[in-house]
Enzyme design. Structure first.
Site, PDB file in Angstrom:
ATOM      1  N   ASP A  37      56.078  39.479  43.604  1.00  0.00           N
ATOM      2  CA  ASP A  37      55.178  39.384  44.760  1.00  0.00           C
ATOM      3  C   ASP A  37      53.876  40.150  44.520  1.00  0.00           C
ATOM      4  O   ASP A  37      53.868  41.145  43.796  1.00  0.00           O
ATOM      5  CB  ASP A  37      55.899  39.922  46.006  1.00  0.00           C
ATOM      6  CG  ASP A  37      55.256  39.459  47.301  1.00  0.00           C
ATOM      7  OD1 ASP A  37      54.378  38.576  47.258  1.00  0.00           O
ATOM      8  OD2 ASP A  37      55.634  39.994  48.359  1.00  0.00           O
ATOM      9  N   GLY A  38      52.802  39.690  45.134  1.00  0.00           N
ATOM     10  CA  GLY A  38      51.536  40.426  45.113  1.00  0.00           C
ATOM     11  C   GLY A  38      50.414  39.759  44.331  1.00  0.00           C
ATOM     12  O   GLY A  38      49.350  40.355  44.153  1.00  0.00           O
ATOM     13  N   ASN A  85      57.583  28.773  50.852  1.00  0.00           N
ATOM     14  CA  ASN A  85      56.255  28.698  50.226  1.00  0.00           C
ATOM     15  C   ASN A  85      55.606  27.323  50.372  1.00  0.00           C
ATOM     16  O   ASN A  85      54.394  27.186  50.191  1.00  0.00           O
ATOM     17  CB  ASN A  85      56.316  29.109  48.749  1.00  0.00           C
ATOM     18  CG  ASN A  85      56.517  30.594  48.526  1.00  0.00           C
ATOM     19  OD1 ASN A  85      57.151  31.016  47.547  1.00  0.00           O
ATOM     20  ND2 ASN A  85      56.000  31.432  49.423  1.00  0.00           N
ATOM     21  N   ARG A 211      61.508  43.628  51.671  1.00  0.00           N
ATOM     22  CA  ARG A 211      62.340  42.601  52.314  1.00  0.00           C
ATOM     23  C   ARG A 211      62.834  41.662  51.225  1.00  0.00           C
ATOM     24  O   ARG A 211      62.325  41.662  50.106  1.00  0.00           O
ATOM     25  CB  ARG A 211      61.564  41.845  53.388  1.00  0.00           C
ATOM     26  CG  ARG A 211      60.238  41.247  52.912  1.00  0.00           C
ATOM     27  CD  ARG A 211      59.549  40.448  54.033  1.00  0.00           C
ATOM     28  NE  ARG A 211      58.222  40.021  53.622  1.00  0.00           N
ATOM     29  CZ  ARG A 211      57.099  40.683  53.872  1.00  0.00           C
ATOM     30  NH1 ARG A 211      57.134  41.815  54.535  1.00  0.00           N
ATOM     31  NH2 ARG A 211      55.939  40.221  53.446  1.00  0.00           N
ATOM     32  N   SER A 213      63.222  38.202  51.720  1.00  0.00           N
ATOM     33  CA  SER A 213      62.573  36.892  51.810  1.00  0.00           C
ATOM     34  C   SER A 213      63.466  35.719  51.389  1.00  0.00           C
ATOM     35  O   SER A 213      63.059  34.868  50.596  1.00  0.00           O
ATOM     36  CB  SER A 213      61.267  36.896  51.000  1.00  0.00           C
ATOM     37  OG  SER A 213      60.399  37.897  51.470  1.00  0.00           O
TER      38      SER A 213
HETATM   39  C1  IPE Z   1      58.642  35.685  48.084  1.00  0.00           C
HETATM   40  O1  IPE Z   1      57.307  36.047  48.214  1.00  0.00           O
HETATM   41  C2  IPE Z   1      58.748  34.406  47.302  1.00  0.00           C
HETATM   42  C3  IPE Z   1      58.359  34.485  45.901  1.00  0.00           C
HETATM   43  C4  IPE Z   1      58.044  35.579  45.253  1.00  0.00           C
HETATM   44  C5  IPE Z   1      58.382  33.238  45.205  1.00  0.00           C
HETATM   45  P1  IPE Z   1      56.483  35.684  49.527  1.00  0.00           P
HETATM   46  O2  IPE Z   1      55.141  36.300  49.340  1.00  0.00           O
HETATM   47  O3  IPE Z   1      56.541  34.249  49.787  1.00  0.00           O
HETATM   48  O4  IPE Z   1      57.307  36.460  50.641  1.00  0.00           O
HETATM   49  P2  IPE Z   1      56.946  36.826  52.144  1.00  0.00           P
HETATM   50  O5  IPE Z   1      56.597  35.550  52.828  1.00  0.00           O
HETATM   51  O6  IPE Z   1      55.806  37.776  52.105  1.00  0.00           O
HETATM   52  O7  IPE Z   1      58.179  37.452  52.692  1.00  0.00           O
HETATM   53  C1  IPE Z   2      53.856  35.864  44.797  1.00  0.00           C
HETATM   54  O1  IPE Z   2      52.593  36.332  45.125  1.00  0.00           O
HETATM   55  C2  IPE Z   2      53.821  34.462  44.251  1.00  0.00           C
HETATM   56  C3  IPE Z   2      54.442  33.455  45.106  1.00  0.00           C
HETATM   57  C4  IPE Z   2      54.989  33.677  46.262  1.00  0.00           C
HETATM   58  C5  IPE Z   2      54.420  32.106  44.612  1.00  0.00           C
HETATM   59  P1  IPE Z   2      51.923  35.997  46.526  1.00  0.00           P
HETATM   60  O2  IPE Z   2      51.143  34.744  46.383  1.00  0.00           O
HETATM   61  O3  IPE Z   2      52.938  35.998  47.606  1.00  0.00           O
HETATM   62  O4  IPE Z   2      50.949  37.249  46.688  1.00  0.00           O
HETATM   63  P2  IPE Z   2      50.613  38.028  48.027  1.00  0.00           P
HETATM   64  O5  IPE Z   2      51.906  38.450  48.637  1.00  0.00           O
HETATM   65  O6  IPE Z   2      49.860  37.081  48.899  1.00  0.00           O
HETATM   66  O7  IPE Z   2      49.788  39.181  47.564  1.00  0.00           O
HETATM   67 MG    MG Z   3      53.655  37.419  48.840  1.00  0.00          MG
END
Ligand code: IPE
Ligand code: IPE
Ligand code: MG
Length: 263
Positions: A37-38, A85, A211, A213
């Site tokens: 994430d991030g 997603n 979390r 998720s």
């Molecule tokens: C969790 O990340 C899913 C993946 C890393 C693929 P999200 O960024 O989608 O999670 P939430 O929505 O912040 O909980």
């Molecule tokens: C995780 O990074 C990748 C996926 C969920 C596909 P994010 O796209 O959720 O990055 P943030 O949480 O918005 O920073």
């Molecule tokens: Mg995210």
């Protein structure tokens, strides 16, 4: 608590090679999973579009997969795309789908070189045809590999997986293939997408979120959780080794007392 914090402070003084040498190869997590994430925040901090973060994140996947395979981790599941997603803007979704294809095209050689067997969990049928074709190719061409299982969670949701298992079980009971009394934790696990994979020992989530998720809900029952502030595109080999060392420093009690485990 105190013990773990002291250890982490000590890790800061060590090189990557020294950290790697500290890892006990006999006590590696049998199955490690990462909520990567991030990416979006990493890009935003640089004034870049979110997709730039996903692209950088893919490079980190390369390094983490290679390191885990070389350490001898038996199975690694990466949360690449959740059932939720799909709610993202269509452009981001389609970029992520083409990135998946690019990833498989580029990384198949790494999988072959490192004896990695590729697998997926989730609703793969939801993915675009091109991605599905590369998934099939990667699975077929690595089917005979005996090293680490690299498992990508794609259009994956823990609740979806449990409901699918329940439907299959109901069908097997209805058709007389299974007696309700035969259902236990082991047989239930056999209906999940992760069937045949080792017990989930360690889950890492980057980016400071705490979390799960909708990830590996059933499998997480007794997994150790590790949270780090690092955004996924900044996650390094060093961070990975520290997470594994932290895991190895924990006492897993599975409901028992420390005294019981000590004896
Ligand atoms: C969790 O990340 C899913 C993946 C890393 C693929 P999200 O960024 O989608 O999670 P939430 O929505 O912040 O909980
Ligand atoms: C995780 O990074 C990748 C996926 C969920 C596909 P994010 O796209 O959720 O990055 P943030 O949480 O918005 O920073
Ligand atoms: Mg995210």
């Amino acid at each position: 608590m105190e013990h773990t914090l002291t250890q982490i402070k000590d890790y800061a003084d060590l090189t990557v090679a020294e950290l790697a040498a500290l890892v006990d190869s006999l006590r590696l997590p049998r199955h490690m999973a990462i909520i990567m994430d991030g990416n979006g925040r990493w890009a935003a901090r640089r004034g870049l579009p979110r997709i730039a973060g996903h692209k950088k994140g893919m490079e980190v996947v390369h390094e983490v997969v290679e390191t885990c395979a070389r350490l001898g981790v038996p199975a690694l599941t990466l949360y690449a795309f959740s059932t939720e997603n799909w709610k993202r803007p269509p452009l981001e979704v389609s970029f992520l789908m083409s990135l998946l294809t690019l990833y498989l095209r580029q990384e198949l050689s790494l999988m072959k070189r490192e004896n990695i067997r590729f697998s997926t969990i989730g609703r793969v049928e939801d993915l675009p045809a091109e991605a599905r074709a590369w998934i099939e190719k990667a699975k077929t061409e690595t089917a005979g590999n005996t090293g680490m299982v690299l498992d990508l969670a794609l259009s994956y949701g823990g609740r979806w997986e449990i409901i699918e298992a329940a439907k299959k079980i109901a069908a097997d009971i209805k058709s007389g293939k299974m007696e309700p009394s035969a259902l236990d934790e082991r047989t239930f696990s056999g209906y999940l997408d992760t069937r045949g994979m080792p017990e989930l020992d360690l889950v890492i989530r980057t980016s400071g979120e705490r979390r799960v998720s909708n990830f590996l809900l059933w499998q997480m029952a007794y997994a150790e959780l590790y949270f780090t502030e690092a955004l996924w595109p900044d996650f390094t080999q060093r961070d990975l080794l520290i997470a594994i060392l932290d895991y190895q420093g924990r006492q897993r009690r599975f409901g028992k007392t420390s005294e019981q485990l000590g004896s």
